[in-house]
Scaffold this motif. Structure first.
Motif, PDB file in Angstrom:
ATOM      1  N   LEU A  13       0.827  -1.205   0.000  1.00  8.81           N
ATOM      2  CA  LEU A  13       0.000   0.000   0.000  1.00  8.81           C
ATOM      3  C   LEU A  13       0.864   1.258   0.000  1.00  8.81           C
ATOM      4  O   LEU A  13       0.569   2.237  -0.694  1.00  8.81           O
ATOM      5  N   ILE A  14       1.934   1.223   0.791  1.00  9.92           N
ATOM      6  CA  ILE A  14       2.850   2.375   0.827  1.00  9.92           C
ATOM      7  C   ILE A  14       3.496   2.585  -0.544  1.00  9.92           C
ATOM      8  O   ILE A  14       3.581   3.713  -1.046  1.00  9.92           O
ATOM      9  N   ILE A  15       3.950   1.466  -1.155  1.00 12.75           N
ATOM     10  CA  ILE A  15       4.611   1.568  -2.462  1.00 12.75           C
ATOM     11  C   ILE A  15       3.646   2.103  -3.519  1.00 12.75           C
ATOM     12  O   ILE A  15       3.963   3.036  -4.268  1.00 12.75           O
ATOM     13  N   VAL A  16       2.449   1.497  -3.582  1.00 14.87           N
ATOM     14  CA  VAL A  16       1.475   1.912  -4.602  1.00 14.87           C
ATOM     15  C   VAL A  16       1.054   3.361  -4.391  1.00 14.87           C
ATOM     16  O   VAL A  16       0.945   4.141  -5.353  1.00 14.87           O
ATOM     17  N   THR A  17       0.827   3.732  -3.131  1.00 10.42           N
ATOM     18  CA  THR A  17       0.432   5.112  -2.838  1.00 10.42           C
ATOM     19  C   THR A  17       1.522   6.089  -3.242  1.00 10.42           C
ATOM     20  O   THR A  17       1.258   7.136  -3.859  1.00 10.42           O
ATOM     21  N   THR A  18       2.768   5.747  -2.904  1.00 12.20           N
ATOM     22  CA  THR A  18       3.895   6.632  -3.245  1.00 12.20           C
ATOM     23  C   THR A  18       4.047   6.771  -4.757  1.00 12.20           C
ATOM     24  O   THR A  18       4.189   7.887  -5.288  1.00 12.20           O
ATOM     25  N   ILE A  19       4.015   5.621  -5.459  1.00 15.03           N
ATOM     26  CA  ILE A  19       4.145   5.662  -6.921  1.00 15.03           C
ATOM     27  C   ILE A  19       2.989   6.431  -7.541  1.00 15.03           C
ATOM     28  O   ILE A  19       3.166   7.200  -8.508  1.00 15.03           O
ATOM     29  N   SER A  20       1.784   6.267  -7.010  1.00 17.04           N
ATOM     30  CA  SER A  20       0.619   6.965  -7.553  1.00 17.04           C
ATOM     31  C   SER A  20       0.753   8.472  -7.393  1.00 17.04           C
ATOM     32  O   SER A  20       0.462   9.243  -8.314  1.00 17.04           O
ATOM     33  N   ILE A  21       1.201   8.894  -6.207  1.00 21.58           N
ATOM     34  CA  ILE A  21       1.370  10.336  -5.971  1.00 21.58           C
ATOM     35  C   ILE A  21       2.440  10.914  -6.900  1.00 21.58           C
ATOM     36  O   ILE A  21       2.248  11.958  -7.537  1.00 21.58           O
ATOM     37  N   ILE A  22       3.578  10.191  -6.979  1.00 21.12           N
ATOM     38  CA  ILE A  22       4.659  10.665  -7.846  1.00 21.12           C
ATOM     39  C   ILE A  22       4.201  10.662  -9.300  1.00 21.12           C
ATOM     40  O   ILE A  22       4.446  11.615 -10.063  1.00 21.12           O
ATOM     41  N   GLY A  23       3.499   9.566  -9.709  1.00 22.18           N
ATOM     42  CA  GLY A  23       3.030   9.471 -11.090  1.00 22.18           C
ATOM     43  C   GLY A  23       2.017  10.548 -11.430  1.00 22.18           C
ATOM     44  O   GLY A  23       2.067  11.141 -12.520  1.00 22.18           O
ATOM     45  N   TYR A  24       1.092  10.802 -10.509  1.00 18.29           N
ATOM     46  CA  TYR A  24       0.096  11.850 -10.745  1.00 18.29           C
ATOM     47  C   TYR A  24       0.788  13.208 -10.926  1.00 18.29           C
ATOM     48  O   TYR A  24       0.435  13.979 -11.832  1.00 18.29           O
ATOM     49  N   SER A  25       1.761  13.475 -10.064  1.00 17.62           N
ATOM     50  CA  SER A  25       2.489  14.747 -10.184  1.00 17.62           C
ATOM     51  C   SER A  25       3.275  14.808 -11.486  1.00 17.62           C
ATOM     52  O   SER A  25       3.305  15.845 -12.170  1.00 17.62           O
ATOM     53  N   GLU A  26       3.907  13.683 -11.846  1.00 24.14           N
ATOM     54  CA  GLU A  26       4.722  13.649 -13.056  1.00 24.14           C
ATOM     55  C   GLU A  26       3.855  13.807 -14.302  1.00 24.14           C
ATOM     56  O   GLU A  26       4.207  14.547 -15.243  1.00 24.14           O
ATOM     57  N   LEU A 173       4.959   4.834 -16.552  1.00 24.60           N
ATOM     58  CA  LEU A 173       4.593   4.785 -15.132  1.00 24.60           C
ATOM     59  C   LEU A 173       3.973   3.435 -14.783  1.00 24.60           C
ATOM     60  O   LEU A 173       4.272   2.860 -13.728  1.00 24.60           O
ATOM     61  N   LEU A 174       3.127   2.920 -15.668  1.00 24.06           N
ATOM     62  CA  LEU A 174       2.498   1.623 -15.418  1.00 24.06           C
ATOM     63  C   LEU A 174       3.551   0.521 -15.358  1.00 24.06           C
ATOM     64  O   LEU A 174       3.506  -0.353 -14.483  1.00 24.06           O
ATOM     65  N   ARG A 175       4.508   0.578 -16.293  1.00 21.30           N
ATOM     66  CA  ARG A 175       5.594  -0.423 -16.260  1.00 21.30           C
ATOM     67  C   ARG A 175       6.379  -0.316 -14.956  1.00 21.30           C
ATOM     68  O   ARG A 175       6.698  -1.332 -14.314  1.00 21.30           O
ATOM     69  N   ALA A 176       6.697   0.934 -14.573  1.00 20.43           N
ATOM     70  CA  ALA A 176       7.457   1.135 -13.333  1.00 20.43           C
ATOM     71  C   ALA A 176       6.664   0.633 -12.120  1.00 20.43           C
ATOM     72  O   ALA A 176       7.230   0.042 -11.193  1.00 20.43           O
ATOM     73  N   LEU A 177       5.337   0.858 -12.144  1.00 22.74           N
ATOM     74  CA  LEU A 177       4.504   0.411 -11.039  1.00 22.74           C
ATOM     75  C   LEU A 177       4.506  -1.112 -10.936  1.00 22.74           C
ATOM     76  O   LEU A 177       4.633  -1.676  -9.841  1.00 22.74           O
TER      77      LEU A 177
END
Length: 485
Positions: A13-26, A173-177
């Protein structure tokens, strides 16, 4: 859900949340940059076209001719760029169409004031340009001759062309996720397994303790909270082991007390019953009857004393007695005590001595103070033969201190640890008939002194005797402690 899966889920959950926030900003940053660059490119095209426009002094502004614009649009088609030109009368003059195409009055008024308008998507609800089959983005740039509007250029490109980098960013981003989730699963499993393994070790140790094994100890490195928990667990097990040993010791003393009490009561009861049967059947000679009756009285008193000691201890322990504390001189009581117990001491060939100041003020219940001293001296007589028993006292600051010292059999450290507890006998094999053989005398002493707010302790060594020290504090200086301490 098992703890290992809970930890893994938490990590994911921490990883997905972090990646989502970074991805949304990016993605938001990439979208803004893509549109900003497109706006700048379109504006550059529009401004360049405006500079190519010619002005006729008679007819006013002459816009670029259709052939030139067709050729230019053909060249820019590779970049997916499209042109529309409006004259100063808000009429579309390129590309020429049969229908009348105009900008809204509000938009045209803004353009006449020399302000550019950027359109992100003409399919949007409030787009200044009507909707087309495909979604377009672009700019409306006014061409000005001084303060006069010459014409308006709408240069646009398809939204899909502008957002192509954004789509690529989303795919990356999806690949990175996916890669991060896979790596996170592996790492979270390793970390969770390591943590839960240590917790399982604690759980297994707890089960052993629950089954009565108090020798369990867990190795730890003092590196984190789980190690601190292990350390506290080890301390708890040690405390439980000590408590268990004390409970067993208490049970053993209780069993010994019950056996001693049964023995002590059986002997006088047997004696009394035998005498009564002898009197009933005239088996006792007439001249022996007074002695027999006297023996029954002594044995009866002995039974009453055993019962009274138990009742007295229970009342004292449960604070059911009322202490009438007064100030008095303890020296006369100590000297009287020597006279009263001189005969008992003589049976053991002991000598009692009393030393102290001329006056020794004590703040206590006089009768209970006497009871404490009698029990202490009787205890000394019981375990001293052919020896000396010294009673002494002195003043302290806001207190009086009294010592009862003997050179009898003494006690070990293990014996002194329990000497003030109920049922305990320092040396049951040496206990004689008389006050104190029930194992309650010193327990009563300890309870009475604590209720007075005083202190009692013993120093002893096997073969060298014991010294009991009691302190009675002056009024207002008592040191009471809670019942649990």
């Amino acid at each position: 859900m098992k703890l290992i899966y809970q930890n893994m889920l938490g990590f994911l959950l921490i990883i997905v949340t972090t990646i989502s926030i970074i991805g949304y900003s990016e993605i938001g940053y990439a979208r803004n940059q893509a549109y900003m660059q497109n706006y700048q490119r379109m504006e550059s095209y529009a401004n360049s076209l405006g500079e190519l426009a010619e002005t006729d002094e008679k007819n006013g502004t002459v816009l670029l001719n259709d052939n030139f614009l067709n050729q230019l649009e053909f060249v820019l088609r590779g970049d997916d760029v499209h042109l529309r030109i409006f004259n100063d009368q808000n009429m579309q003059i390129y590309p020429r169409v049969n229908a009348k195409v105009q900008l809204s009055d509000k938009i045209f008024s803004t353009l006449k004031n020399g302000q550019e308008i950027r359109i992100q998507n003409n399919h949007a609800e409030h787009s200044p340009i009507g909707s087309t089959k495909d979604a377009y983005t672009g700019v409306l740039v006014p061409w000005m001759n001084g303060k006069n509007l010459v014409g308006v250029a709408w240069i646009s490109s398809k939204v899909t062309h502008v957002e192509r980098p954004i789509y690529m960013s989303k795919r990356n981003l999806l690949r990175a996720l996916l890669v991060t989730v896979a790596v996170g699963l592996i790492l979270s499993f390793i970390i969770s397994y390591y943590s839960t393994k240590r917790i399982k070790r604690l759980s297994r140790a707890t089960q052993k303790v629950a089954l009565g094994n108090f020798n369990v100890q867990i190795a730890h490195k003092d590196s984190d909270e789980i190690d601190q928990l292990a350390e506290n667990f080890n301390k708890m097990v040690k405390a439980l082991k000590q408590s268990n040993e004390e409970v067993r010791a208490q049970e053993n003393r209780r069993d010994q007390f019950m056996a001693d009490a049964a023995h002590e009561m059986r002997t006088p009861l047997t004696t009394i019953n035998g005498i009564l049967e002898g009197l009933q059947y005239d088996a006792i000679p007439e001249e022996s009857k007074p002695k027999s009756i006297d023996l029954m009285q002594r044995e009866t008193k002995r039974l009453v004393r055993l019962v009274n000691e138990n009742l007295d201890y229970e009342k004292i322990r449960n604070n059911q007695i009322m202490l009438i504390k007064t100030d008095f001189d303890a020296m006369p009581i100590l000297r009287d005590l020597k006279s009263q117990l001189k005969q008992n001491a003589g049976k053991a060939n002991d000598e009692i001595s009393v030393t102290g100041p001329e006056k020794l003020p004590i703040y206590a219940d006089r009768d209970r103070f006497t009871q404490v001293m009698v029990n202490l001296v009787q205890n000394a007589i019981q375990f001293t033969h052919d020896g000396q028993i010294e009673i002494s006292g002195k003043r302290l600051e806001h207190a009086s201190e009294i010592f009862v010292k003997d050179n009898g059999i003494g006690m070990s450290k293990d014996q002194t640890k329990y000497i003030f507890e109920r049922f305990f006998k320092a040396d049951p094999s040496r206990a004689r008939m008389g006050t104190g053989e029930s194992g309650l005398g010193l327990a009563i002493v300890s309870s009475l002194i604590k209720q007075h707010g005083g202190k009692v302790k013993v120093d002893s060594e096997p073969g060298k005797g014991s010294t009991f020290t009691i302190i009675f504090y002056d009024k207002g200086y008592e040191q009471f402690i809670s019942k649990d301490q």
